[in-house]
Design a protein around this motif. Sequence first.
Motif, short mmCIF file in Angstrom:
data_model
loop_
_atom_site.label_atom_id
_atom_site.label_comp_id
_atom_site.label_asym_id
_atom_site.label_seq_id
_atom_site.Cartn_x
_atom_site.Cartn_y
_atom_site.Cartn_z
N LEU A 107 36.85 41.88 47.37
CA LEU A 107 36.02 41.44 46.26
C LEU A 107 34.88 40.56 46.73
CD1 LEU A 107 38.68 40.69 43.51
CD2 LEU A 107 37.08 42.59 43.61
N VAL A 108 35.13 39.72 47.72
CA VAL A 108 34.07 38.88 48.26
C VAL A 108 32.97 39.74 48.88
CG1 VAL A 108 33.56 37.22 50.10
CG2 VAL A 108 35.51 36.85 48.61
N ARG A 111 31.06 41.40 46.08
CA ARG A 111 30.21 40.41 45.42
C ARG A 111 28.97 40.10 46.25
NH1 ARG A 111 33.79 36.18 44.86
NH2 ARG A 111 34.75 37.35 43.18
N GLU A 112 29.13 39.99 47.58
CA GLU A 112 27.97 39.74 48.45
C GLU A 112 26.99 40.91 48.41
OE1 GLU A 112 29.64 38.99 52.28
OE2 GLU A 112 30.28 36.95 51.77
N VAL A 114 26.54 43.06 45.93
CA VAL A 114 25.88 43.06 44.63
C VAL A 114 24.80 41.98 44.58
CG1 VAL A 114 26.26 42.56 42.17
CG2 VAL A 114 27.79 44.10 43.36
N ASP A 115 25.08 40.81 45.13
CA ASP A 115 24.07 39.75 45.17
C ASP A 115 22.85 40.17 45.98
OD1 ASP A 115 25.63 38.11 43.59
OD2 ASP A 115 26.46 36.96 45.29
#
Length: 162
Positions: A107-108, A111-112, A114-115
């Motif tokens: 997930l991390v 998330r990175e 997507v950012d």
Amino acid sequence: MADSPTTNRVEPILGPGPAPSAPSVEELRAAVESVPSTPPAAPAVGYAEALPPRTDRAGIDQLSRIEEKAARIEEKYARTETLMQRVQDKVEAATGRMSEAALQSDLVIVRERVDELARRVRRLPGLNSLVFTALVTALLTAALTVAAIKYLPGILPGIPPR
């Protein structure tokens, strides 16, 4: 019987497969009682009255010892089974925690990514910039084409010089 060189011992088997079934107390009693007791040698005359009548006390004592050993083995087996169950529970809990940690790391990473994609999209020009660029390009293209026709005759194919 304990002095015999070939004593058969049954050890509990730990691991996969069916658990060995232990003989019940009734089966052990039946086995001990089925063994014929050997009558003692004929004592001398007069000595027989001094001896108490022979009972099958040795068989009962042996059965008692067997029952005690069986009970101890069953207790050890139950403790081992409980310990193995606790170990299995701990391994399953650790496996669950590791899979959750792996999911968290996944997930991390997502998330990175997507950012990063959001930052790249924010850097793209907006609609106003695109319309302005299109108008300026159209006007410059028209002005350069008119200038080329007027001031540079013969440069464009198909248009005769003036």
